[in-house]
Design an enzyme around this catalytic site. Structure first.
Site, mmCIF file in Angstrom:
data_model
loop_
_atom_site.group_PDB
_atom_site.id
_atom_site.type_symbol
_atom_site.label_atom_id
_atom_site.label_comp_id
_atom_site.label_asym_id
_atom_site.label_seq_id
_atom_site.Cartn_x
_atom_site.Cartn_y
_atom_site.Cartn_z
ATOM 1 N N SER A 168 0.907 -1.007 -0.196
ATOM 2 C CA SER A 168 -0.075 -0.056 0.109
ATOM 3 C C SER A 168 0.929 1.208 -0.029
ATOM 4 C CB SER A 168 -0.945 -0.084 1.287
ATOM 5 O OG SER A 168 -1.630 1.326 1.465
ATOM 6 N N TYR A 180 -1.420 -0.722 10.508
ATOM 7 C CA TYR A 180 -1.482 -1.201 8.836
ATOM 8 C C TYR A 180 -0.007 -0.632 8.276
ATOM 9 C CZ TYR A 180 -3.595 -2.177 4.470
ATOM 10 O OH TYR A 180 -3.765 -2.639 3.105
#
Length: 315
Positions: A168, A180
């Protein structure tokens, strides 16, 4: 030295032209295992690869769930080329069972690709999250990908295949979901080491770096300030108040609402990583402003990026 400069500038152009002109991979008779196919990118990719002619092993956390049932319906019309299997990447026995299934149903051209797509996300400032939650995220997003990769490396080396990892742009910066970001930054470094090591075996390692596609997947549902508050320790409640938690939740939910609904843009990159004769090491699939943030983070002093993110958080 300076005489060679024009040639060096032309190299990227020549490389792109070669990529376009080279013959694409023939999918028929090649197997690919994908993790996290219950929904989102993994689900879309399993359907796409099946339609292209690959033999697809679609790993699902809930093989009796809606997403798995849709894949099974698709498989019914696909001459056995799509198989749905239970695969929890945090369980070594699930990973080994998946390997045994793949080995017992290998098509004639063998095992071509592993797509480490399974992942989870959540919102919360550092002190709001329990140690158990940190361990869970590390196990799914980081160790799960490593666990699956190690199990299938012998096959990938044998058939000179591809390994694709879902990362990401959040690997470069954090905006309310540091847990995350942490796992994605770690998986990037794992991939960097693996990519160099696998070159001598003819195995390509690719990283997919999506921007905000929250509305295309189920990885991050809308945030509930009430639930966050109820899970805070008494020490954290003494530092923060409900109004602050609500403000942060509203901010994060507004980001989620801006996410792209076109998950096929990311799937296109995943397919290219698996089929291109010269796949990229990294595929960044993001809006211009998201790419600009990554650019600033990579090239400017940390204080600049901190100022930009602090301003965004204060709005």
């Amino acid at each position: 030295m300076w005489a060679a400069a024009p040639l060096l500038l032309l190299l990227p152009v020549l490389w792109r032209l070669w990529r376009r002109g080279a013959a694409p991979l023939e999918p028929a008779g090649r197997a690919v295992l994908i993790t996290g196919c219950d929904s989102g990118f993994g689900h879309l990719l399993a359907l796409r690869l099946h339609r292209l002619g690959f033999t697809v092993f679609a790993g699902c956390l809930c093989p009796g769930g809606e997403g798995a049932r849709r894949l099974q319906r698709e498989a019914a019309a696909g001459a056995g080329r799509l198989r749905v299997l239970r695969l929890d990447v945090t369980r070594a026995r699930d990973v080994l069972a998946a390997k045994e299934l793949v080995l017992s149903h290998l098509p004639e051209r063998g095992f071509w690709g592993l797509v480490n797509n399974a992942g989870i996300s959540t919102f919360g400032e550092t002190g709001w999250l329990s140690m158990e939650k940190y361990e869970k995220f590390a196990d799914v997003n980081l160790l799960g990908s490593i666990r699956t990769t190690l199990a299938f490396l012998p096959l990938l080396r044998k058939y000179k295949g591809r390994i694709v990892f879902m990362s990401s742009i959040i690997a470069y910066f954090s905006l309310g979901n540091g847990i995350y970001s942490m796992t994605k930054a770690a998986i990037e470094k794992f991939c960097d080491a693996l990519r160099l090591e696998m070159k001598k075996f003819g195995v390509r390692v690719c990283i997919i770096q999506p921007g905000n596609y929250a509305r295309s997947t189920k990885i991050q549902p809308p945030v509930s300030a009430e639930e966050i508050w109820n899970e805070l320790s008494e020490e954290e409640k003494a530092v923060y108040n409900k109004e602050y938690v609500q403000e942060r939740a509203n901010f994060f939910n507004s980001i989620l609402s801006e996410g792209s609904t076109n998950g096929n843009e990311v799937v296109d990159a995943m397919v290219d990583a698996l089929t291109s004769p010269a796949p990229k090491a990294r595929y960044m699939v993001a809006k211009l402003k998201e790419k600009a943030l990554v650019f600033v983070c990579a090239l400017f002093p940390t204080v600049v990026m901190d100022s930009i993110l602090s301003y965004a958080l204060s709005k």
